[in-house]
Scaffold this active site. Structure first.
Site, PDB file in Angstrom:
ATOM      1  N   THR A   1       5.288  -3.397  13.325  1.00  0.00           N
ATOM      2  CA  THR A   1       3.840  -3.603  13.210  1.00  0.00           C
ATOM      3  C   THR A   1       3.421  -4.861  13.973  1.00  0.00           C
ATOM      4  O   THR A   1       2.390  -4.880  14.652  1.00  0.00           O
ATOM      5  CB  THR A   1       3.437  -3.716  11.734  1.00  0.00           C
ATOM      6  OG1 THR A   1       3.808  -2.512  11.050  1.00  0.00           O
ATOM      7  CG2 THR A   1       1.950  -3.949  11.584  1.00  0.00           C
TER       8      THR A   1
ATOM      9  N   ASN B   1       0.487  -1.187   4.030  1.00  0.00           N
ATOM     10  CA  ASN B   1       1.556  -0.806   3.112  1.00  0.00           C
ATOM     11  C   ASN B   1       2.760  -0.365   3.932  1.00  0.00           C
ATOM     12  O   ASN B   1       2.861   0.790   4.362  1.00  0.00           O
ATOM     13  CB  ASN B   1       1.081   0.306   2.182  1.00  0.00           C
ATOM     14  CG  ASN B   1       0.020  -0.157   1.215  1.00  0.00           C
ATOM     15  OD1 ASN B   1       0.307  -0.852   0.244  1.00  0.00           O
ATOM     16  ND2 ASN B   1      -1.235   0.205   1.485  1.00  0.00           N
ATOM     17  N   GLU B   2       3.644  -1.302   4.186  1.00  0.00           N
ATOM     18  CA  GLU B   2       4.810  -1.061   5.023  1.00  0.00           C
ATOM     19  C   GLU B   2       5.882  -0.293   4.246  1.00  0.00           C
ATOM     20  O   GLU B   2       5.778  -0.124   3.025  1.00  0.00           O
ATOM     21  CB  GLU B   2       5.378  -2.402   5.507  1.00  0.00           C
ATOM     22  CG  GLU B   2       4.409  -3.234   6.335  1.00  0.00           C
ATOM     23  CD  GLU B   2       4.239  -2.742   7.766  1.00  0.00           C
ATOM     24  OE1 GLU B   2       4.627  -1.580   8.047  1.00  0.00           O
ATOM     25  OE2 GLU B   2       3.726  -3.503   8.597  1.00  0.00           O
ATOM     26  N   PRO B   3       6.907   0.232   4.951  1.00  0.00           N
ATOM     27  CA  PRO B   3       8.007   0.900   4.256  1.00  0.00           C
ATOM     28  C   PRO B   3       8.534   0.066   3.099  1.00  0.00           C
ATOM     29  O   PRO B   3       8.737  -1.147   3.230  1.00  0.00           O
ATOM     30  CB  PRO B   3       9.062   1.070   5.356  1.00  0.00           C
ATOM     31  CG  PRO B   3       8.247   1.199   6.610  1.00  0.00           C
ATOM     32  CD  PRO B   3       7.083   0.266   6.420  1.00  0.00           C
TER      33      PRO B   3
END
Length: 638
Positions: free
Chosen positions: A180, A161-163
């Site tokens: 990442t 769950n990235e920014p």
């Protein structure tokens, strides 16, 4: 297990347990998981676990395996759901999380195969949405997650769950953040091989777990951990959503906690017990905060900086400033081997013996010149008997094309000399065929490993010649833990420690320089340092020379010691810095672009110079003499 005791503060919006070492935290987490499994077994119910991958949970899994083998912990009632998986990827790929989970845990315990759930990275894109909905349903049908184990990425991601991920997000296909991808490159060899997408549980999925444990080890996680624990809830830091969960525990080692207010600036949260180290840190912090040299700080500055109680203890700013200024000034020396015929009471190194035997341990074949090349040159120029011991071959950090190029050279050279041409033709053909068919992440053949090791060896020898190190003083240890042909290394073993013992007994140095990355629990530098510590512990009390040996620690290519930690600062002139650069250039296989560049796109010589310049600038800002560059060391007392 030693849990460090620090008062929690209002800055922290999540409960945090700080352990001295990562392994201690991992054991604590594993025992909580084991207790959950046993409670569920007693009730005849399944224990539903959400599991993570990456380096952070490995220690947890190792302890769970030990509990299974030695204490009879059974996993027959455990159901697991992994957080994420790269997409697309085959399950037998070395980088897949299917491979990781079986290697690190499932192959070693009695969990039922049908109870293991890991997102499928092989599905066609048109089936992904339906599959993700089914994954959510499987978790729900199992009774929901009893405990979710989490690591944290440097972007603040949990799972993938990235920014930008929302609080209600569910299992889905996502794009990976550039940072990442950079961090994953060490597993995929090159960034271009890292999948650009992944399947991940959503933040909302994670938040439904009845209990969540977030773990973080090492200084590299310190900044994002501080934002997660002390910052506001934001989609920009997805881990910050954990502040809204009622049953979260954050478990970290002392290095991951470095940026927390209660650790970094404890005077901002309450009364302190002042010792020399904390006083030095506070005064340096105030000097940089106020943009004033130390000797210009006033009583009012201390009051404005929430350091009134330090003033009460010290009496006044004038005396406090002089005390700290002098302490920092005494770290500066142009004589890293000690200055002959001088009063050494206030110098980092002893004056006697005037000419010392200096042993520099270099984990990889270029760490010596990158991290302390200027100091190495000084030691040689000042007449000390300098030895360099390269602890590992560094062979995995050589591009395949370089190995092919050197194989071609060896064959052409054999043809030119008419020396064993048939054999060289066969070996060259073996190299060419292996590299042609080599799979991503596949272990190099022994022949290719040897070629790559010889490339690094030749470069290190060239750098030592340039620096003036005598040829018999260059040692290649080839510690066995490193020789796997892969990024993943073996644990430190007896043969590794004995190799260090042997070279110490052979050289009997007056001073040792070693890569001191105590703050990274995973890296090769740390393993190499642990071997040195273990070897010295064996020799102490047995060998008289050990009692009078100083151990100086330098840091790697990415970071420098904080100013308040530095105990020896070696100024580097512009001319010496240029010589250091040329020594680094001898490592041609690492020039332009290294196999493992980390998250920093600069070349190693640029990182080194920028770091050395920055340290000198900090000394200048504090009011010390202005230098072109400085290399820094901390003394480890064993």
């Amino acid at each position: 297990m030693e849990v460090l005791s620090y008062p929690e503060t209002t800055y922290e919006k999540l409960p945090v347990t700080i352990c001295e070492q990562a392994q201690e935290g991992a054991v604590q987490i594993a025992h909580e998981i084991a207790a959950l499994i046993r409670r569920k077994q007693q009730k005849g119910k399944p224990a539903v676990l959400g599991l993570a991958t990456g380096s952070s949970p490995i220690g947890v899994y190792q302890e769970l395996i030990r509990l299974h083998r030695e204490e009879g912990l059974s996993f027959h009632n455990v159901i697991t759901f992994n957080l994420d998986e790269y997409y697309p990827i085959q399950p037998d790929a070395l980088q897949s999380y299917v491979y990781f989970m079986h290697e690190q845990l499932f192959n070693h315990i009695d969990i039922r195969p049908e109870n293991v759930h890991i997102p499928d990275g092989t599905l066609p894109i048109e089936r992904i949405k339906e599959y993700c909905q089914a994954y959510e349903k499987q978790i729900e049908d199992a009774g929901g997650l009893d405990l979710q184990l989490l690591g944290i990425g440097r972007t603040g991601h949990i799972g993938f769950n990235e920014p930008g991920s929302g609080l209600t997000s569910t299992t889905r296909l996502v794009k990976l953040d550039a940072l990442t991808i950079t961090d994953a490159a060490k597993d995929f060899i090159k960034e271009e091989y890292v999948p650009l997408r992944a399947l991940t549980m959503g933040v909302g999925t994670i938040m439904k777990a009845r209990r969540i444990i977030l773990m973080a080890w090492g200084e590299g996680k310190a900044k994002i951990l501080q934002q997660t624990v002390e910052g506001r809830v934001s989609e920009e830091v997805p881990a910050s959503f954990l502040q809204q969960h009622p049953h979260v525990q954050v478990v970290v080692d002392q290095w991951a906690a470095l940026e927390l207010t209660r650790i970094k600036t404890p005077w901002l949260v309450g009364m302190c017990t002042w010792d020399d180290a904390l006083i030095r840190r506070a005064v340096i912090w105030l000097s940089l905060k106020m943009h004033k040299p130390i000797l210009k700080l006033t009583d009012e500055d201390y009051k404005d900086g929430s350091l009134s109680d330090l003033l009460v203890e010290a009496g006044n700013a004038y005396n406090l400033n002089i005390k700290v200024f002098n302490a920092i000034q005494h770290t500066i020396t142009g004589w890293p081997g000690g200055k002959p015929n001088s009063n050494d009471a206030q110098r980092p190194e002893r004056a006697l013996p005037a000419l010392k035997t200096s042993l520099i341990f270099s984990p990889h074949p270029d760490d010596d010149v990158i991290s302390m090349g200027g100091t190495l040159l000084r030691l040689v120029d000042q007449g000390h008997d300098v030895h360099v011991a390269y602890q590992t071959s560094g062979n995995i950090a050589v591009f395949d094309d370089d190995a092919r190029r050197y194989a071609d050279f060896a064959y052409d050279f054999a043809v030119r000399l008419n020396a064993d041409v048939d054999r060289m033709r066969r070996e060259r053909a073996e190299v060419v065929e292996f590299l042609r068919s080599k799979k991503l992440g596949e272990e190099d053949s022994p022949l290719v490993q040897n070629i790559k090791a010889l490339i690094r060896k030749g470069e290190a020898e060239a750098a030592c010649r340039f620096c003036g190190v005598k040829e018999p003083n260059v040692h290649f240890m080839n510690m066995p833990f490193y020789e796997t042909g892969q990024v993943k290394k073996n644990p430190l073993g007896e043969a590794d420690i004995q190799a260090v013992v042997d070279i110490l007994q052979q050289i009997r140095p007056h001073q040792i320089f070693a890569a001191g990355d105590l703050r990274d629990p995973h890296g090769t530098h740390r393993v190499c340092l642990d071997a040195i510590f273990a070897a010295l512990a064996r020799l102490k009390g047995r060998e008289a020379w050990v009692e009078d040996c100083y151990l100086w620690l330098y840091r790697g290519a990415w970071q420098e010691w904080d100013v308040e930690e530095i105990e020896m600062a070696v100024p580097i002139s512009p001319e010496e810095l240029l010589r250091k650069r040329k020594a680094i250039f001898k490592h041609q296989s690492q020039k332009d672009s290294a196999v493992f560049p980390g998250n920093d796109k600069r070349e190693f010589w640029q990182r080194a110079e920028d770091r050395n310049h920055a340290t000198a600038q900090l000394y200048d800002q504090l009011g010390l003499t202005e230098y072109e560059a400085i290399e820094a060391f901390v003394r480890y007392r064993f």
